[in-house]
Scaffold this motif. Structure first.
Motif, PDB file in Angstrom:
ATOM      1  N   GLU A  15       1.097  -1.164  -0.199  1.00 61.99           N
ATOM      2  CA  GLU A  15      -0.027  -0.218  -0.288  1.00 61.99           C
ATOM      3  C   GLU A  15       0.722   1.463   0.331  1.00 61.99           C
ATOM      4  N   HIS A  16       2.218   0.644  -0.419  1.00 60.52           N
ATOM      5  CA  HIS A  16       3.119   2.509  -0.334  1.00 60.52           C
ATOM      6  C   HIS A  16       3.652   2.810   0.662  1.00 60.52           C
ATOM      7  N   ASP A  17       3.630   2.281   1.292  1.00 62.50           N
ATOM      8  CA  ASP A  17       4.803   2.726   2.986  1.00 62.50           C
ATOM      9  C   ASP A  17       6.415   1.933   2.840  1.00 62.50           C
ATOM     10  N   TRP A  18       6.939   2.390   3.523  1.00 67.19           N
ATOM     11  CA  TRP A  18       7.997   2.204   4.180  1.00 67.19           C
ATOM     12  C   TRP A  18       8.127   1.828   4.998  1.00 67.19           C
ATOM     13  N   ALA A  19       9.698   1.126   5.815  1.00 73.18           N
ATOM     14  CA  ALA A  19      10.443   0.366   6.594  1.00 73.18           C
ATOM     15  C   ALA A  19      11.729   0.337   6.698  1.00 73.18           C
ATOM     16  N   ARG A  20      12.535   1.348   7.085  1.00 74.91           N
ATOM     17  CA  ARG A  20      14.039   0.930   7.496  1.00 74.91           C
ATOM     18  C   ARG A  20      14.312   0.776   8.566  1.00 74.91           C
ATOM     19  N   LEU A  21      14.446  -0.683   8.774  1.00 73.21           N
ATOM     20  CA  LEU A  21      14.671  -1.545  10.101  1.00 73.21           C
ATOM     21  C   LEU A  21      15.977  -1.205  10.501  1.00 73.21           C
ATOM     22  N   GLU A  22      16.319  -0.874  11.826  1.00 77.00           N
ATOM     23  CA  GLU A  22      17.935  -0.642  13.065  1.00 77.00           C
ATOM     24  C   GLU A  22      17.571  -1.929  14.154  1.00 77.00           C
ATOM     25  N   GLY A  23      17.994  -2.461  13.556  1.00 73.00           N
ATOM     26  CA  GLY A  23      17.606  -3.090  14.659  1.00 73.00           C
ATOM     27  C   GLY A  23      16.084  -3.458  15.764  1.00 73.00           C
ATOM     28  N   ASP A  24      16.098  -3.349  17.471  1.00 71.65           N
ATOM     29  CA  ASP A  24      14.284  -3.189  17.154  1.00 71.65           C
ATOM     30  C   ASP A  24      13.580  -1.761  16.567  1.00 71.65           C
ATOM     31  N   LEU A  75       4.844  -2.529   9.939  1.00 70.75           N
ATOM     32  CA  LEU A  75       4.858  -3.189  11.008  1.00 70.75           C
ATOM     33  C   LEU A  75       4.315  -2.677  12.897  1.00 70.75           C
ATOM     34  N   SER A  76       3.806  -3.929  13.258  1.00 73.55           N
ATOM     35  CA  SER A  76       3.972  -3.665  14.341  1.00 73.55           C
ATOM     36  C   SER A  76       5.022  -2.903  15.762  1.00 73.55           C
ATOM     37  N   ALA A 112       9.830 -10.704  12.639  1.00 74.60           N
ATOM     38  CA  ALA A 112       9.627 -11.306  12.373  1.00 74.60           C
ATOM     39  C   ALA A 112       8.659 -11.278  10.454  1.00 74.60           C
ATOM     40  N   GLU A 113       7.751 -10.166  11.312  1.00 72.25           N
ATOM     41  CA  GLU A 113       6.903  -9.438  10.245  1.00 72.25           C
ATOM     42  C   GLU A 113       6.998  -8.804   9.344  1.00 72.25           C
TER      43      GLU A 113
END
Length: 129
Positions: A15-24, A75-76, A112-113
């Protein structure tokens, strides 16, 4: 307005959103495609600090004018920071959607999501369909 781009280090929601993961911690924003489709962003309605977000739950994020764009949370997790600059300069989303135009940071509840999100190549392929 920023040039079209989709950084390879990000994970993308269909749906055109992004997430940048850095650790938790994950930073959320909207993609170049989303901000381009919306046009000039003039308003941002962030969730409250401490709010618990659930993956794929709809949320109001931003708009050219009201009514707001509804999107899905990638993500949650718990909201730990909101981009305060967007209150006075929501156009940062258009100018730099992956940098200064980020929206919120969350402490991720279930890493894991992220496996359910798209990598850049899959997201770009979905846009071309």
């Amino acid at each position: 307005m920023a040039d079209a781009s989709y950084p390879p280090e990000l994970r993308y929601h269909p749906e055109h959103d992004w997430a940048r993961l850095e650790g938790d911690v994950a930073t959320f924003g909207i993609t170049w495609h989303a901000q381009d489709a919306l046009g000039d962003i003039v308003y941002f309605d962030p969730p409250a600090l401490g709010a618990q977000l659930s993956q794929n739950e709809p949320t109001r994020r931003s708009s050219r004018s009201r009514p707001c764009r509804t999107s899905m949370r990638p993500l949650s997790g718990e909201v730990i920071e909101v981009n305060a600059q967007l209150a006075d300069k929501p156009e940062l989303v258009n100018e730099d959607p992956y940098g200064a135009g980020w929206m919120v940071k969350v402490r991720v509840a279930d890493a894991a999501e992220a496996g359910g999100l798209l990598d850049r190549d899959a997201y770009v392929a979905a846009l071309e369909e």
